[in-house]
Scaffold this motif. Structure first.
Motif, short mmCIF file in Angstrom:
data_model
loop_
_atom_site.label_atom_id
_atom_site.label_comp_id
_atom_site.label_asym_id
_atom_site.label_seq_id
_atom_site.Cartn_x
_atom_site.Cartn_y
_atom_site.Cartn_z
N GLN A 96 0.81 -1.22 0.00
CA GLN A 96 0.00 0.00 0.00
C GLN A 96 0.84 1.27 0.00
N THR A 97 1.92 1.28 0.75
CA THR A 97 2.80 2.45 0.79
C THR A 97 4.25 2.02 0.66
N ILE A 98 5.06 2.88 0.05
CA ILE A 98 6.50 2.63 -0.11
C ILE A 98 7.24 3.94 0.17
N ALA A 99 8.16 3.91 1.10
CA ALA A 99 8.92 5.12 1.45
C ALA A 99 9.91 5.47 0.35
N PHE A 100 10.12 6.76 0.15
CA PHE A 100 11.14 7.20 -0.79
C PHE A 100 12.48 6.57 -0.40
N GLY A 101 13.20 6.08 -1.40
CA GLY A 101 14.51 5.50 -1.17
C GLY A 101 14.49 4.02 -0.85
N LYS A 102 13.29 3.43 -0.69
CA LYS A 102 13.17 2.03 -0.34
C LYS A 102 12.77 1.20 -1.56
N GLY A 103 13.53 0.15 -1.82
CA GLY A 103 13.21 -0.73 -2.93
C GLY A 103 13.34 -0.06 -4.28
N VAL A 104 12.87 -0.74 -5.31
CA VAL A 104 12.99 -0.23 -6.68
C VAL A 104 12.11 1.01 -6.87
N CYS A 105 10.87 0.94 -6.40
CA CYS A 105 9.94 2.06 -6.56
C CYS A 105 10.41 3.29 -5.79
N GLY A 106 10.79 3.08 -4.53
CA GLY A 106 11.25 4.20 -3.71
C GLY A 106 12.52 4.84 -4.23
N THR A 107 13.40 4.02 -4.83
CA THR A 107 14.63 4.56 -5.41
C THR A 107 14.32 5.41 -6.64
N ALA A 108 13.41 4.92 -7.49
CA ALA A 108 13.01 5.69 -8.66
C ALA A 108 12.38 7.01 -8.25
N ALA A 109 11.57 6.98 -7.19
CA ALA A 109 10.91 8.20 -6.72
C ALA A 109 11.92 9.20 -6.17
N GLU A 110 12.85 8.72 -5.36
CA GLU A 110 13.81 9.62 -4.73
C GLU A 110 14.80 10.21 -5.72
N THR A 111 15.26 9.40 -6.67
CA THR A 111 16.27 9.86 -7.64
C THR A 111 15.66 10.47 -8.89
N GLN A 112 14.35 10.24 -9.10
CA GLN A 112 13.65 10.69 -10.31
C GLN A 112 14.34 10.15 -11.56
N THR A 113 14.81 8.91 -11.48
CA THR A 113 15.44 8.24 -12.62
C THR A 113 14.83 6.85 -12.79
N THR A 114 14.74 6.41 -14.03
CA THR A 114 14.20 5.09 -14.33
C THR A 114 15.09 3.99 -13.76
N GLN A 115 14.46 2.99 -13.16
CA GLN A 115 15.17 1.84 -12.63
C GLN A 115 14.81 0.61 -13.48
N LEU A 116 15.79 0.11 -14.21
CA LEU A 116 15.62 -1.07 -15.06
C LEU A 116 16.36 -2.22 -14.39
N VAL A 117 15.60 -3.15 -13.81
CA VAL A 117 16.19 -4.16 -12.93
C VAL A 117 15.95 -5.56 -13.52
N PRO A 118 16.99 -6.20 -14.05
CA PRO A 118 16.82 -7.53 -14.65
C PRO A 118 16.59 -8.64 -13.63
N ASP A 119 17.07 -8.44 -12.38
CA ASP A 119 16.90 -9.45 -11.32
C ASP A 119 16.65 -8.71 -10.01
#
Length: 242
Positions: free
Chosen positions: A148-171
């Protein structure tokens, strides 16, 4: 009157835009085909009522994709259909919901690994979170129930949000701090949606949402996905009232 039209990629957007305007003015149901490369993609998107009716009727076939369509062609259809659906509609819930549906059906029309996408949707900036503890909150999506919620900087979504850059994660298992909302997900792509803001005479980009796509296969996404999803993010950023 049910006009049929065919065209190649040349000036495609301009032609479609003017055709949609024609449909609006003539109160007609659009039935046609867009020819991209050597494949034919059915294009059935919008029916407009009379000029006195302010409501736009959406044709469910906007989510149909032709058998054998390529990834480039599927994404091109997603962008065209999304642009038509967003016309005159700036509510972000409505637009994200339709975008999630378009993406989901596009992936399911493609061969492996794209057809192994098991979650496609959005997280948005949580307006109730403290500015010092920004977080994302679940938005419209297709797939299983999700975090339901994801903190900025946490996981793939939070990292994309905090850095404002696309995260392309093969694994995803190799991504530091990965949040396993669904153990079936093996790869992921997350694209930030930003809008321009201005304060103290300076312009900046504000994160308003993210596109999150999960795949049950390793290396489910590539630079083609990144290119088109970033275009969709830009379209959503300017098409919604955030």
């Amino acid at each position: 009157m049910k006009p049929v039209f065919s065209l190649t990629n040349h000036n495609l957007r301009s032609y479609i835009y003017h055709y949609l305007i024609f449909a609006i003015n003539h109160d007609t149901l659009i039935h046609g085909f867009i020819i991209l490369s050597i494949n034919v993609i059915p294009f059935r998107t919008l029916r407009f009522e009379t000029a006195s009716d302010s409501h736009k009727m959406v044709h469910a076939n906007a989510s149909n994709f032709a058998e054998g369509v390529t990834k480039d062609e599927a994404y091109t259809q997603v962008l065209l259909q999304a642009e038509g659906l967003f016309e005159g509609q700036r509510n972000w819930v409505c637009n994200l919901a339709n975008a999630a549906s378009l993406l989901w059906h596009a992936y399911k029309s493609l061969p492996q690994p794209s057809n192994q996408v098991n979650w496609a949707g959005f997280y948005t900036l949580d307006p109730q979170a403290a500015s010092s503890k920004q977080q994302l909150i679940l938005g419209p999506f297709q797939g299983k129930v999700a975090c339901q919620t994801i903190a900025f900087g946490k996981g793939v979504c939070g990292t994309a949000a905090e850095t404002q850059t696309t995260q392309l994660v093969p694994d995803v298992e190799r991504f530091p701090g990965h949040i396993a909302c669904d153990g079936d997900s093996k790869s992921e792509i997350v694209v930030p949606i930003t809008v321009e803001t201005e304060g103290n005479g300076e312009k900046a980009r504000k994160l308003v949402a993210i596109i999150d796509i999960d795949c049950a296969d390793l290396s489910g996404f590539d630079e083609v996905d990144k290119k088109y999803l970033e275009q969709l993010a830009e379209l959503l950023g300017r098409s919604c009232d955030w």
